[in-house]
Design an enzyme around this catalytic site. Sequence first.
Site, PDB file in Angstrom:
ATOM      1  N   ARG A  69       0.840  -1.205   0.000  1.00 31.33           N
ATOM      2  CA  ARG A  69       0.000   0.000   0.000  1.00 31.33           C
ATOM      3  C   ARG A  69       0.871   1.249   0.000  1.00 31.33           C
ATOM      4  NH1 ARG A  69      -6.011   0.115   2.491  1.00 31.33           N
ATOM      5  NH2 ARG A  69      -6.676   1.815   1.223  1.00 31.33           N
ATOM      6  N   GLU A 119      -3.008   5.085  -0.992  1.00 34.88           N
ATOM      7  CA  GLU A 119      -2.066   4.700   0.039  1.00 34.88           C
ATOM      8  C   GLU A 119      -1.673   5.816   0.992  1.00 34.88           C
ATOM      9  OE1 GLU A 119       0.437   3.696  -3.165  1.00 34.88           O
ATOM     10  OE2 GLU A 119       1.960   5.114  -2.582  1.00 34.88           O
TER      11      GLU A 119
END
Lengths: 792, 290, 215
Positions: free
Chosen positions: A368, A738
């Site tokens: 992420r 993210e």
Amino acid sequence: MALDEVKIGGLGASRRRVEDNRFIRGKGNYVDDVVLPGMLHMEILRSPLAHARIKSIDTSAAYAIPGVRMVMTGEMMAARNLAWMPTLSYDTQAVLATDKVRFQGQEVCAVIADDPYIARDGVEAIVVDYEPLPPIVNPTQAMADDAVLIRDDKVNQNDNVIFDWEVGDRESTDRAFAEADTISEIDLHYPRSHPSPIEACGSIADYDRSTSKLTVYMTSQAPHIVRAAVSMVAEIPEHMIRIIAPDLGGGFGNKVPVYPGYVISILASILLEKPVKWIEDKTGNLISTGFGRDVYLKGKLALRKDGKILGVRMDTVSDHGAFFSDAQPSKFKIGLIHSAFACYDIPTAYLTNRGVYTNKAPGGVAYRCSFRVTEAMFFQERMVQAAADDLGMDQAEFRRVNLVKDDDFPKRTPFGFLTDSGQYEKCLQIGLDAIDYDTFKEQKAEAAKRGRLLGIGISTMTEPLGAGNSREYDILGIKMFDSAELRVHMTGKAILRTGAKTQGQGHETTWAQIVAHELGIPAEDIVVEEGDTDTAPFGMGTYASRSTPVAGAAVSMVSRKIRAKARKIAAHLLEVSDEDIEWELGRFYVRGAQDRGVTIQECAMAAYSNVPDGMEPGLENNAYYDPPNLTWPFACYISTVEVDPLTGVWDVIRMVAVDDCGVRINPMIVEGQIMGGLTEAYAMANMQFITFDEDGNCIGSNYMDYLLPTAWETPGFELHEVVTPCPHHPIGAKGIGECATVGGPAAFVNAVMDALKDIGVRNIDMPLLPDRVYEAIQTGQDVSGHPPVKNR
Amino acid sequence: MFPSRFRYEAPTSIEEAIALLGANEDAKVLAGGQSLIPMMKLRFANPALLVDINNIPDMGYHRADADGSFRIGALCRHADLEKSTILREHQPLLAAAAPLVADPIVRSRGTFVGSVCHADPQGDWAACMVALGGSIIAQGPNGKRAVEVKDFVSGPFTTVLARDEIAIEGVVPSAQGTRTGGYLKLERRVGDFATAAVAVSLDMSGGVVKNAGIGLVGVGAQTIDASEAAAALIGSSLDDDAVDRAAELAAAASNPRGDHRGSADYKRHIISTFVTRIIANVQRSEMQVA
Amino acid sequence: MTSLFEELQPAAAAEVQTTRVDIKINGEYKAAQIEPRLLLAHLIRNGFRLTGTHTGCDTTNCGACTVLMDGAPVKSCTVFAVQANGHEVTTVEGLATASELHPIQEGFKDEHGLQCGFCTPGMMMSAKALLDENLNPTEDEVRWALSGNLCRCTGYQNIVKAVLWAAAKMRGEAPPTFGAPADDSADEIADDSAEQPEERSDEAAIADDSAGGEG
Ligand SMILES: Cc1cc2nc3c(=O)[nH]c(=O)nc-3n(C[C@H](O)[C@H](O)[C@H](O)COP(=O)(O)OP(=O)(O)OC[C@H]3O[C@@H](n4cnc5c(N)ncnc54)[C@H](O)[C@@H]3O)c2cc1C
Ligand code: FES
Ligand code: FES
């Protein structure tokens, strides 16, 4: 009349998700849901040891089990030149071990049987004789003079160092430190972690001898890259390979690399001429597939008395495990770690990185995150807080002094990236107001008198998202552009395909919104398809928050191409010249005569029935988009916590997030992404990590030990926004997936450190487990999370 | 994820079940299955025969008997106890522990008695039973016997049950006065086993402790009966000295190992902190009632 | 063989015990001849081809496999299929009727309570178990009831809202308007058209006042 953009599900509409219609009914189609006729099942035998020589493998008992069709060993793979495969970082990785096992969980054999229960029976019946070797579980051991060589398979590899890399200006940075009033230093470890989507990896390989075609259903975030890689590794022509990534149960970077299991299932299918299904179990996923982080920092800031940062020095060591198989496409050895300090105005900086092999799972992925950006921003924000504390300065004020100002853009970052826009101070202020910063500081002081430990932590950062421009990014030489193909049918309905691959981000919903925005075709009239390499245009996949910046831009661009053609058709239909045509959402009209117009749907019909002379019929096109730069979202996260001094347990009181990701295509989905990211940030700060004991046994190999927070522990989140459109993106959007995972952890850690500041504690390494916090409170000393080192 | 082969029987009477256990070397009782099946899926347990007791009628009860004892049948699920009002009325310690065992879904299947039989040093219920001086009623081919839980658990994951015995019920003896107590568990998240946990049971009369028990979780190779610590409370009015002494003795009775959940010292410290906290909570709620 | 539904290996079949099970699943009676070691999750998925029930772990932690057995939520990866013999099982596929979604399903869609969708069936089954017992849960009660299910995508906040939304609808009240930003687009798919909250509430989030975790 122009259409109401929100009504047709265009930009800014919180359109409910199209994909949900199947998911809420249990009608998703994940890899494990796919059943092919005559399908066999594969299970993998993994190494119980972290480092050992394989003396012998006896598969006879497995073959004796009725229903076992084949047992695959490294030797069998080697006979077909498939025992090793190339990695995305120009190293090699074992598919099935031949000589040694180099980490616990490494693939040793695979059993193919009529059903998975029998395949597992077969795995249990295999006898492997190992000669144990000393395991190396951290960089200190790896770099010791007498360290045993992990990669003795490689010629010219005489130690466990993979690379040394540096960036920045060493000399001017040294000078900045020489001139500093104060130098603030801090050592940090960003522990190893795992993306751990709830769905693990898996594949169904189906080789059809009659057509020579290989079809593979696969949990892949980047099916086209896999097609290219399989073609290279297995020497199958690319047009004879079809990779289908159906619905994915989350990815978070874990499903980018090509794993041994995929390759083995492919060979098994070729050998047996039957479809072979491999569904990885959770332990296999956690102990052998792409992890994130595992980087050590020695950080230093050169400071002026008034808080101005004069220079940054970062010396880092990264632990890559047994094979250098980081899945990252930048030209930089350690990804974008040097995006650190991009939001601050700093004259000079210098960073070194050494990468080492250890007897741990390989495959650093962008968990992420855009390739080590998470480490960069965590280190940055911990260094910033330590510096503010060292100077005795308020942490918000310290940031204000150093943040890049709104009118300084475009701005070179200390390590040479170019940021293009932002309103950093405004974001910070919104966050401070939302959490009521000054009042909390008073409450904190008040509570301290009664022995209660409250703390507040800030994290501000901008990060580079959307890899990436073809100057600096490629995967095995392939440029990092992305693509979209749009076909408008004669009735004005359309199908859009892209080279990205959604894993929960909602592309089926949002891509249609971009088309709606560009063409005025209602979003509900557009279907979106991704993930099948036979039908989707080539693309680099979805990770590192690159889909909106790159594929999303391609969707815009292809829509504009369609609009350009439709304009010509409109001119033809309205019997005026192109230049006299004006566009409003969903409709062309004659300049000066707004009531004389044709809708996009009418143009679509004409494209198939009444095109001007010399024009090709049809209304479809594609676009490949090579972004001019990365996008730079900014975020400010602020959290307040209370620490229980007697147990070391800490609770989040509030968590405020201010995100500037530019124009929001679908605000509901953006907020969903932020909340998911914040939860992973909280997990990282509080409980989630993978560690190893001295023998190289993985601790965190299942959900009993690798802790994901539940609904109960996860705090509530309060979201705010600032919108600074990205100047170079066609619709002004930036990546968002993210940001919260990247910027969030430091906010929690800084808050706990703020609570312990007066005790004299400056750092506890993540995760801030209760015992670590308690120890820090008791001793008044920092607590390092470095893995144990046994003196052998 | 894929257990190895076994044979399966689902008898409908205790006697039948006992006979099956007696006739087969490598047989195991299957109750809620929330410990046994996970172990079988990982092939840590590979019994040849499972004797599923879920089809035996009339074992799902829990009740307060006229003699003051409290009885929990072998098929009473964690969730039954969590939702029970009579449990809250009669057994405050058990009521405090019930929501902290495993997670809500596991609780709807796992059984109280099965948990005690599983004898996990990190199991919650056995420690509660130790604190309460409770017993397990075991039935074999020759009839029933009662074994106090402190003697029932003989080591990590082992009990004194004979191969052909089934635990049919847990019994908590009647209170000597008013029963109070509490349970505190340090867990990293819901569904986590205890890093350390403490069960304290107090029978009070006229402000004086008539009977007390303390059970410790996760700080030794098996459930620990901190009887000396409990003894320090008996006869006291829960004054600070007695409580401090009990907390100290409880920590001394624990024998934890350091691991990734915390050092031995830390776990010992948690034990003493929790003893103190539970008693403070008890006193606070007494004050509210008064 | 572990189950009925794939080609039988004659050699294996001979000495292996198999049992017939009769299960009422989503209201339909089904039978299968199975090995006792077959887990209920696998019978549901591979035998009955109801693939909405997922498996996401090896250690009974994730809850993606949650189904209702006689109304109680169970992790179907930790129940043997033989144990379901004579019992009633409800899976995610049993939530909706042919024409109507269950309010929980509507709530999940309306409040954006899912992303990848992998945990969703299990979450919804736990939510159903809760709402079957308590139609008026607090936010904390919802969080508690769902704490045996892991979600990696959503951060739970919207899942909690989804369940509260469903509870309100099931009580016959207008679903609350705290939810995700309103969807003003007109493209609701016909059979799904849940009543949309009219406007976005100015409250930042319902969870603002939620208690933090317990550590
Ligand atoms: C994710 C998860 C988290 C958990 N967390 C916790 C926790 O925090 N605290 C905790 O205490 N437990 C926890 N557990 C375990 C759970 O409480 C189990 O339900 C319990 O330990 C065993 O009870 P059972 O009925 O499920 O027994 P089973 O699994 O059926 O049996 C366990 C053992 O006891 C034997 N046995 C069972 N019943 C009898 C009987 N009547 N007579 C003789 N032998 C018998 C079995 O043969 C077997 O060896 C957790 C389980 C899971 C899956
Ligand atoms: S599959 Fe994870 S709990 Fe059942
Ligand atoms: S929506 Fe992906 S795991 Fe919950």
